[in-house]
Scaffold this active site. Structure first.
Site, short mmCIF file in Angstrom:
data_model
loop_
_atom_site.label_atom_id
_atom_site.label_comp_id
_atom_site.label_asym_id
_atom_site.label_seq_id
_atom_site.Cartn_x
_atom_site.Cartn_y
_atom_site.Cartn_z
N HIS A 157 -7.12 -7.71 1.02
CA HIS A 157 -8.00 -6.98 0.08
C HIS A 157 -7.90 -5.46 0.31
O HIS A 157 -8.85 -4.73 0.02
CB HIS A 157 -9.46 -7.42 0.22
CG HIS A 157 -9.65 -8.90 0.15
ND1 HIS A 157 -9.71 -9.59 -1.03
CD2 HIS A 157 -9.78 -9.82 1.14
CE1 HIS A 157 -9.88 -10.89 -0.78
NE2 HIS A 157 -9.92 -11.05 0.53
N SER A 279 6.50 19.04 -5.79
CA SER A 279 5.63 19.33 -6.93
C SER A 279 5.89 20.75 -7.42
O SER A 279 6.25 21.63 -6.64
CB SER A 279 4.16 19.19 -6.51
OG SER A 279 3.30 19.81 -7.44
#
Length: 446
Positions: A157, A279
């Site tokens: 999970h 970036s």
């Protein structure tokens, strides 16, 4: 230029011709090699059953091998106005040998001709895919052994769960590829059946020896029923695409792990600059673009079997022109999975594993199960031990000070079972039987 099927004085409108031919000449270039192979086997059989004079066999074989040389050399083209690869090869034979070149089509239809081309193509491509999967498997197994002592947080999970290791992680993907190869082997079995001699789907009044062409082309067996041979069109492609889809599922999951593990919040691995980009405004960024594109390309491949299934929906037995469109789904998918396997190999080779991850206090709770198990070994019932450790955690008293791992059963951190996984892999690859195919094709072309 007249088509193989065209009657005298019959003219096809240009718009109809373009619509019906579509991109077939582009994809047919990938079938050219196999069309020559199929023709060599077919004319050898025709001579064997007395439908082709013995003295005519050799010049046809010589010229077909000359055409094959142009294909292998990259100079073969499907000329403007030529409908498909079958037409081009027969045209070249006729141009060189006159009417003798026209004899190669006796006992064949373009239906079984393209079927055998596709079977040979898929069989060869499966062999290439299997080789790439094997290379990746070997790398993952080597990495698993090399990093068996480097611990890694295990998650359920997306919450920290129990200790794992890079050895366990790499080994899991290696075994997963073996299971994927089981589907690939099933696809190979279907691709390795001979449809030649089924004609347009209803056989021939010629005394064709279908068992001979099966041997000559290295097929495992013929499609016995000629109608079923035609019904394998689309079905075989679907099997292949399903196998590709399953391999892609494994690669996309691995790519997702890499994206997570490379991020600063996880920080388990480091990718080299060659596998990342920056970036335009953030100078610190090292984005895992390669892994992300691998994930995306693999996810696209998962959809292709469904497209094939829809294309083939609600078709009765017999040949239908939709079959032509199977190439447009099959061939790009094959190219894509081979590219994905290649880049995965590069990525796994160059990623760096970070050691001593579990020394960080944020991973203390990973060892709660180990503490429960210690109490059980000391004689405390499991449920009671579970409650004791749970209370310690709630009270903030559990610090996981002991990082000792005692996993010894098969397939666990302390016993990766790599030799067992290797044995599974060898069993699958032995079932393929690639050597028999390669020997038959070498004999046919020699």
């Amino acid at each position: 230029m007249a088509k193989l099927w065209q009657k005298e004085n019959q003219v096809t409108d240009a718009i109809i011709e373009q619509f019906t031919i579509g991109n077939d000449p582009v994809y047919d270039l990938q079938l050219a090699r196999y069309d020559v192979m199929g023709s060599l086997a077919h004319i050898t059989m025709l001579e064997h059953v007395g439908l082709l004079p013995t003295e005519e066999l050799e010049p046809l074989c010589v010229e077909l091998k000359n055409i094959l040389a142009t294909i292998e050399g990259g100079t073969f083209v499907i000329e403007e106005g030529m409908e498909d690869v079958h037409s081009q090869i027969e045209y070249l034979l006729t141009k060189k040998l006159g009417d003798l070149g026209k004899k190669i089509h006796a006992g064949r239809s373009r239906n079984d001709q393209v079927l055998v081309d596709l079977k040979l193509f898929m069989r060869a491509e499966i062999m290439e895919i299997a080789d790439a999967v094997e290379d990746l498997f070997n790398l993952l197994l080597t990495k698993s052994e090399a990093h068996k002592n480097d611990l890694l947080p295990g998650y359920t999970h997306l919450q920290i769960a129990m200790p794992s290791s890079f050895g366990l992680w790499f080994g899991a993907y290696a075994e997963c590829l073996v299971e994927d190869a089981e589907l690939l082997e099933a696809a190979f079995r279907l691709a390795n059946k001979n449809p030649l001699g089924s004609g347009a789907g209803y056989g021939s009044s010629f005394p064709l020896d279908r068992k001979l062409t099966t041997i000559l082309l290295g097929f495992e067996a013929p499609h016995v029923n000629v109608v079923n041979a035609q019904m394998s069109r689309g079905k075989t492609e679907f099997y292949v695409l399903n196998a590709i889809s399953q391999i892609a599922t494994t690669l996309s999951r691995l790519a997702m792990d890499v994206c997570l593990y490379n991020s600063q919040n996880f920080g388990f691995i480091e990718l080299p600059s060659s596998l990342t980009t920056g970036s335009s405004i953030m100078p610190h960024k090292k984005n895992p673009d390669v892994a992300e594109l691998l994930r995306g390309k693999s996810n696209k491949l998962k959809a292709v079997p469904n497209q094939m299934q829809l294309l083939m929906s609600n078709l009765p037995s017999g040949y239908h022109r939709e079959f032509q469109l199977t190439k447009e789904l099959l061939m790009p998918a094959i190219d894509e999975i081979k590219d994905c396997l290649e880049i995965t190999q590069y990525m796994v080779t160059h990623m760096k594993v970070k050691a001593d991850l579990l020394k960080d206090a944020k991973y203390d709770l990973l060892f709660s199960v180990e503490e429960v198990n210690k109490l059980v070994v000391a004689g405390v019932p499991f449920r009671e031990a579970y409650v004791q450790v749970g209370k310690m955690i709630e009270a903030g008293e559990f610090n996981g000070s002991s990082r000792e791992i005692n996993h010894s059963h098969l397939g666990s951190i302390g016993n990766l079972g790599l030799s067992d996984i290797q044995a599974q892999k060898e069993a699958v690859w032995n079932r393929f039987g690639f050597e028999k195919v390669e020997d038959a094709i070498d004999d046919l072309l020699s």
